[in-house]
Design a protein around this motif. Structure first.
Motif, PDB file in Angstrom:
ATOM      1  N   GLN A 217     -12.650 -26.155  91.669  1.00  0.00           N
ATOM      2  CA  GLN A 217     -13.830 -25.632  90.696  1.00  0.00           C
ATOM      3  C   GLN A 217     -13.466 -25.841  89.409  1.00  0.00           C
ATOM      4  N   MET A 218     -12.309 -25.522  89.048  1.00  0.00           N
ATOM      5  CA  MET A 218     -11.809 -25.805  87.726  1.00  0.00           C
ATOM      6  C   MET A 218     -11.966 -27.074  87.143  1.00  0.00           C
ATOM      7  N   ASN A 219     -11.605 -27.935  88.088  1.00  0.00           N
ATOM      8  CA  ASN A 219     -11.819 -29.628  87.674  1.00  0.00           C
ATOM      9  C   ASN A 219     -13.159 -29.786  87.691  1.00  0.00           C
ATOM     10  N   ALA A 220     -14.158 -29.245  88.317  1.00  0.00           N
ATOM     11  CA  ALA A 220     -15.497 -29.565  88.372  1.00  0.00           C
ATOM     12  C   ALA A 220     -15.998 -28.915  87.024  1.00  0.00           C
ATOM     13  N   ILE A 221     -15.699 -28.091  86.489  1.00  0.00           N
ATOM     14  CA  ILE A 221     -16.310 -27.197  85.311  1.00  0.00           C
ATOM     15  C   ILE A 221     -15.577 -27.976  84.307  1.00  0.00           C
ATOM     16  N   ASN A 222     -14.372 -28.414  84.072  1.00  0.00           N
ATOM     17  CA  ASN A 222     -13.771 -28.878  82.845  1.00  0.00           C
ATOM     18  C   ASN A 222     -14.447 -30.389  82.842  1.00  0.00           C
ATOM     19  N   LEU A 223     -14.399 -31.123  84.091  1.00  0.00           N
ATOM     20  CA  LEU A 223     -15.066 -32.529  84.012  1.00  0.00           C
ATOM     21  C   LEU A 223     -16.359 -32.596  83.438  1.00  0.00           C
ATOM     22  N   THR A 224     -17.219 -31.736  83.867  1.00  0.00           N
ATOM     23  CA  THR A 224     -18.709 -31.560  83.493  1.00  0.00           C
ATOM     24  C   THR A 224     -18.888 -31.191  82.026  1.00  0.00           C
ATOM     25  N   VAL A 225     -18.081 -30.018  81.615  1.00  0.00           N
ATOM     26  CA  VAL A 225     -18.027 -29.519  80.222  1.00  0.00           C
ATOM     27  C   VAL A 225     -17.831 -30.962  79.563  1.00  0.00           C
ATOM     28  N   ASP A 226     -16.525 -31.666  79.814  1.00  0.00           N
ATOM     29  CA  ASP A 226     -16.156 -32.607  79.100  1.00  0.00           C
ATOM     30  C   ASP A 226     -17.060 -33.788  78.542  1.00  0.00           C
ATOM     31  N   ALA A 227     -17.749 -33.919  80.148  1.00  0.00           N
ATOM     32  CA  ALA A 227     -19.179 -35.048  79.988  1.00  0.00           C
ATOM     33  C   ALA A 227     -19.994 -34.738  78.934  1.00  0.00           C
ATOM     34  N   VAL A 228     -20.367 -33.270  79.177  1.00  0.00           N
ATOM     35  CA  VAL A 228     -21.811 -33.125  78.410  1.00  0.00           C
ATOM     36  C   VAL A 228     -21.391 -32.956  76.879  1.00  0.00           C
ATOM     37  N   VAL A 229     -20.170 -32.743  76.675  1.00  0.00           N
ATOM     38  CA  VAL A 229     -19.863 -32.780  74.777  1.00  0.00           C
ATOM     39  C   VAL A 229     -19.741 -34.027  74.507  1.00  0.00           C
ATOM     40  N   ARG A 230     -19.375 -34.952  75.251  1.00  0.00           N
ATOM     41  CA  ARG A 230     -19.204 -36.492  74.842  1.00  0.00           C
ATOM     42  C   ARG A 230     -20.813 -37.008  75.081  1.00  0.00           C
ATOM     43  N   GLY A 231     -21.783 -36.290  75.474  1.00  0.00           N
ATOM     44  CA  GLY A 231     -23.374 -36.973  75.391  1.00  0.00           C
ATOM     45  C   GLY A 231     -23.797 -37.472  76.533  1.00  0.00           C
ATOM     46  N   GLN A 232     -23.114 -37.016  77.801  1.00  0.00           N
ATOM     47  CA  GLN A 232     -23.638 -37.468  78.971  1.00  0.00           C
ATOM     48  C   GLN A 232     -24.770 -36.623  79.467  1.00  0.00           C
ATOM     49  N   ASN A 233     -26.041 -37.083  79.689  1.00  0.00           N
ATOM     50  CA  ASN A 233     -26.940 -36.239  79.900  1.00  0.00           C
ATOM     51  C   ASN A 233     -27.478 -36.181  81.281  1.00  0.00           C
ATOM     52  N   ARG A 234     -26.854 -36.806  82.242  1.00  0.00           N
ATOM     53  CA  ARG A 234     -27.204 -36.923  83.609  1.00  0.00           C
ATOM     54  C   ARG A 234     -25.688 -36.704  84.402  1.00  0.00           C
ATOM     55  N   VAL A 235     -25.496 -35.686  85.017  1.00  0.00           N
ATOM     56  CA  VAL A 235     -24.322 -35.359  85.867  1.00  0.00           C
ATOM     57  C   VAL A 235     -24.400 -34.968  87.123  1.00  0.00           C
ATOM     58  N   LEU A 236     -23.755 -35.425  88.029  1.00  0.00           N
ATOM     59  CA  LEU A 236     -23.773 -35.015  89.595  1.00  0.00           C
ATOM     60  C   LEU A 236     -22.476 -34.531  90.166  1.00  0.00           C
ATOM     61  N   LEU A 237     -22.519 -33.337  90.585  1.00  0.00           N
ATOM     62  CA  LEU A 237     -21.369 -32.772  91.232  1.00  0.00           C
ATOM     63  C   LEU A 237     -21.487 -33.095  92.653  1.00  0.00           C
ATOM     64  N   VAL A 238     -20.469 -33.063  93.509  1.00  0.00           N
ATOM     65  CA  VAL A 238     -20.856 -33.124  95.112  1.00  0.00           C
ATOM     66  C   VAL A 238     -19.604 -32.082  95.452  1.00  0.00           C
ATOM     67  N   MET A 239     -20.176 -31.023  95.953  1.00  0.00           N
ATOM     68  CA  MET A 239     -19.001 -29.856  96.591  1.00  0.00           C
ATOM     69  C   MET A 239     -19.556 -29.522  97.816  1.00  0.00           C
ATOM     70  N   ALA A 240     -18.814 -29.416  98.856  1.00  0.00           N
ATOM     71  CA  ALA A 240     -18.991 -29.085 100.229  1.00  0.00           C
ATOM     72  C   ALA A 240     -19.730 -27.498 100.121  1.00  0.00           C
ATOM     73  N   THR A 241     -20.555 -27.389 101.313  1.00  0.00           N
ATOM     74  CA  THR A 241     -21.203 -25.938 101.253  1.00  0.00           C
ATOM     75  C   THR A 241     -19.908 -25.037 101.513  1.00  0.00           C
ATOM     76  N   GLY A 242     -20.145 -24.043 100.865  1.00  0.00           N
ATOM     77  CA  GLY A 242     -19.194 -23.157 100.965  1.00  0.00           C
ATOM     78  C   GLY A 242     -18.036 -22.949  99.929  1.00  0.00           C
ATOM     79  N   THR A 243     -18.088 -24.114  98.872  1.00  0.00           N
ATOM     80  CA  THR A 243     -17.187 -24.179  97.885  1.00  0.00           C
ATOM     81  C   THR A 243     -17.428 -23.433  96.662  1.00  0.00           C
ATOM     82  N   GLY A 244     -18.445 -22.805  96.551  1.00  0.00           N
ATOM     83  CA  GLY A 244     -18.852 -22.181  95.500  1.00  0.00           C
ATOM     84  C   GLY A 244     -19.292 -23.024  94.265  1.00  0.00           C
TER      85      GLY A 244
END
Length: 787
Positions: A169-196
């Protein structure tokens, strides 16, 4: 002081920790014995155990949510670099750039970000880098600006001590925040059901919102249950800053909005989202984005297109990739993926076992005789019907009753009748017939409470009102629930222990969602694994490469060569791409898209055709996370022979081992399923006999026969009267429970052994010391396994 005589912990305490602290790392930044995984859950014979969890000796955090370095320690009998392979494995999981190893003499430092030049170097104990040095190295290598840094260092919401992000979860959060602040406007996260996923989304929103980068946020879902769960649970810290868009009213005074796609869309002036200006939202989170937004022609896509200037983050467990529908086209490649297989391996998700049931009419098909009519007098069209037709075009009523009986009898036999189960049916009408069949199979418990069996489908308001109760871990009812599509996704029922598949599932997306209903772990409530009853060969999809593979675009859906499970006749092929691509919107009625649309034939109801079980087989996940598709005996034989080439090799290992349980534990690590062998061959057999019988064709003896052979040899005579009595009692205990308990000191605390006195009395007074007692037990084992 001789360093070579110090333990690893002493090396850490006296040399490594002081060196790190002297470099400027505070106690709050240094986390020792940092838990990465929980340890895979191994479910065997109705019980479970956890494998050893993965811990890093040290993880160093620049900020509470930014892990920057790993330090792996060894004692001084190792070289400085000895822990590097292990540390790199941990660093790869945690996406940590800097790796150190040490034996107390100095450090080996590896910079994983170096592309050219030396990646590793030796450092003295006084040269360990400070937090600022490593952070500046990280910033330089990643090109983070000072403005971006202010957002990246914005902390998580952390007021709940019991809820901190797991590593993925920490990886997903940090990578997403990093991508957004760098200007990426479309982001896809794939996480299995039950992983939060929703909790992860909350933390992403929290950091971007608190830092002021995103001020108005929309969270989109397609089920009321998802919205209500999110509002009440994960998003609750937003408090009065948050609202749910209901009754088609848009109030612009809030900052965080939750909404259903359906609540925003409609024709003409019913398109409520247009009450907001196109630039109103600057961040949109799309939950279960494979459902609505993946389809370019969907009216739901119009919402995202209208707010096109907003950063849009798609969350899914199952990215939909077909010729006509693609999440990757819209969001781009996933920025991070955490799969079901990874979740099970790490111990965060519950493993499964599969009970595949083959019915005779499924294997052989069914063809009516000429002029045969159904129970309503309709003449049945003359052709061969199979599982693709059952319950959609032709109903074999005895088949539905048999499915209900097989599952109900299993629950009765194992005394687990209050374990929650979801029955996935072909359509709502089939779900109602299954409900009725389950009622008749469980009359006693239905008489106690009518809610024991319920149908929960999209067209049943009474059933839908039971969703909250079914989801509530403290609520006993409902227990057995039948459905079609409504419960395939989004509804978090943590205590579901049985998934019953009696529907034709040809979409990998739908299959993953259904399996995900059982993957939640509730260790505090005893939910550690779940069982899949498969009556339609749907679990063949486990063998397909797409089940747990990467998210890749493909213009077609082609089953792998091993897509069919062997040894069971009557396997149905996966439908053609035209069929499998036409999944419906998720409603629980009519033709929901599992088959090509065509003029619906009359549904025939046949109530006088017998249906029987041809074959039933239990399948388990092996040590590599794959479903075992061969017979259990063949699988066991192959794995034992990989370890011990001959019977003599096995006997030599067994007879020289001080603890027989150590051999069994080692075999379990290699994937040998002792408890399941006992379930199939006989609980009365010792694991030793089962392994010799299955792997080397030796005739097995029961535990009672082995114990009686020992008694006939009268080897106890050399012991005193009390010692003989204790050994006889231990022998009887072996007869009841096996060798594992014989080797545990706890056996002295239970009847009938405890009647001779407490453990200290038995060991010191009766056997004159622990060494003598242990020797007596070893001799007893030797006699038990004598040729």
């Amino acid at each position: 002081m001789n360093k070579k005589q110090l333990s690893e912990q002493e090396i850490r305490t006296q040399f490594i920790t002081p060196a790190i602290q002297k470099a400027g790392w505070s106690n709050g930044q240094i986390r020792e014995e940092y838990a990465i995984t929980k340890g895979r859950i191994v479910a065997r014979g109705g019980t479970y155990k956890r494998d050893k969890a993965k811990f890093a000796d040290y993880v160093l955090f620049y900020k509470p949510h930014i892990p920057l370095a790993i330090v792996e320690a060894k004692d001084n009998n190792h070289t400085i670099s000895d822990g590097m392979q292990q540390a790199l494995d941990y660093a790869e999981r945690l996406l940590i750039p800097f790796v150190f190893t040490s034996n107390g003499d100095g450090f080996t430092f590896r910079n994983r970000m170096v592309v050219n030049g030396a990646k590793e170097q030796q450092l003295t104990l006084t040269q360990f880098p400070s937090p600022a040095m490593l952070w500046n190295m990280y910033k330089t290598n990643t090109g983070i600006t000072n403005e971006q840094e202010t957002v990246i260092i914005e902390p998580y919401y952390s007021e709940r001590d019991d809820r901190t992000p797991r590593y993925y979860q920490m990886n997903a959060i940090n990578l997403t925040v990093d991508a957004v602040v760098r200007g990426q406007n479309r982001v896809l996260l794939v996480m299995a059901t039950g992983t939060g996923k929703t909790y992860t989304a909350f933390q992403i929103i929290w950091r971007l919102w608190k830092s002021g980068v995103k001020k108005r946020i929309l969270f989109l879902a397609d089920r009321n249950a998802l919205i209500d769960q999110t509002y009440s649970n994960d998003f609750s810290p937003f408090k009065d800053k948050m609202t749910i868009i209901r009754n088609r009213k848009a109030d612009p005074s809030y900052e965080i909005y939750l909404a259903l796609y359906q609540g925003l869309t409609g024709e003409g002036d019913k398109e409520i989202f247009r009450q907001f200006s196109p630039g109103f939202f600057d961040l949109i989170i799309i939950d279960e984005c494979h459902r609505g937004s993946a389809n370019e022609n969907s009216e739901w896509r119009t919402v995202l297109d209208y707010f096109t200037a907003a950063t849009q983050i798609g969350l899914t467990a199952t990215p939909k990739e077909t010729k006509d529908i693609s999440n990757i086209d819209y969001f781009g490649d996933p920025i991070y993926t955490y799969s079901l297989k990874q979740g099970i391996e790490d111990g965060f998700l519950a493993p499964y076992r599969v009970i595949r049931v083959l019915l005779d009419k499924d294997a052989e098909g069914y063809r009516p005789y000429k002029g045969q009519t159904d129970r309503f007098g309709n003449e049945i069209a003359d052709r061969e019907y199979n599982t693709r037709d059952y319950d959609r075009e032709l109903v074999l009523e005895m088949r539905t009753k048999l499915v209900a009986r097989v599952v109900s009898n299993y629950l009765k036999k194992h005394n687990i009748r209050y374990d929650k189960a979801i029955f996935f049916c072909v359509d709502t009408e089939h779900a109602d017939r299954m409900r009725q069949a389950l009622v008749n199979e469980n009359i006693d418990l239905v008489n106690d409470d009518e809610r024991y069996v319920m149908r929960i489908t999209g067209d049943d308001d009474i059933g839908k009102k039971q969703i909250d109760a079914f989801r509530d871990v403290s609520s006993r009812y409902p227990v057995l629930v039948t459905t079609s599509k409504l419960l395939t996704t989004g509804v978090d029922v943590q205590m579901v222990k049985f998934i019953v598949l009696d529907a034709n599932i040809n979409s990998m997306t739908e299959f993953k969602q259904i399996i995900g209903r059982g993957t939640r772990v509730r260790e505090d409530l005893g939910k550690m694994f779940f069982t899949i009853f498969d009556f339609r060969d749907a679990t063949r999809l486990f063998a397909d490469p797409d089940f747990d593979g990467p998210s890749e675009q493909d213009d077609s859906f082609t089953p792998g060569e091993n897509g069919e499970i062997p040894d069971l006749p009557g396997d149905q092929p996966i439908d053609s791409p035209e069929d499998s691509g036409k999944m419906g919107s998720g409603d629980d009625g009519g033709n929901d898209g599992e088959f090509p649309t065509h003029e619906r034939r009359t549904k025939y109801y046949v109530d006088d055709v017998e249906v029987t079980v041809l074959k039933q087989r239990v399948q388990y996940i092996d040590k590599d996370g794959k479903l075992i598709t061969e017979s259990l005996t063949d699988y066991t034989r192959r794995n034992v022979l990989n370890q011990y080439a001959t019977l003599d090799d096995f006997l030599a290992a067994w007879n020289t081992s001080e603890r027989k349980q150590a051999i069994l534990d080692e075999l379990a690590q290699q994937g040998i399923l002792i408890e399941e062998l006992q379930e199939q061959i006989g609980q009365e057999f010792d694991p030793f006999d089962l392994l010799c019988h299955v792997a080397f064709d030796m005739p097995p003896l029961t535990r009672r026969e082995r114990a009686n052979n020992v008694k006939k040899r009268n080897y106890f005579a050399k012991y005193g009267e009390q010692a003989q009595a204790v050994l006889n009692a231990l022998l009887d205990k072996y007869t009841d429970t096996g060798v594992s308990n014989l080797e545990s000191m706890d056996v002295l605390k239970v009847n009938p052994i405890c009647q001779f006195g407490n453990p200290m009395y038995i060991i010191n007074r009766i056997f004159k010391g622990k060494k003598n007692f242990e020797e007596a037990v070893r001799e007893l084992e030797k006699e038990l396994y004598a040729a």
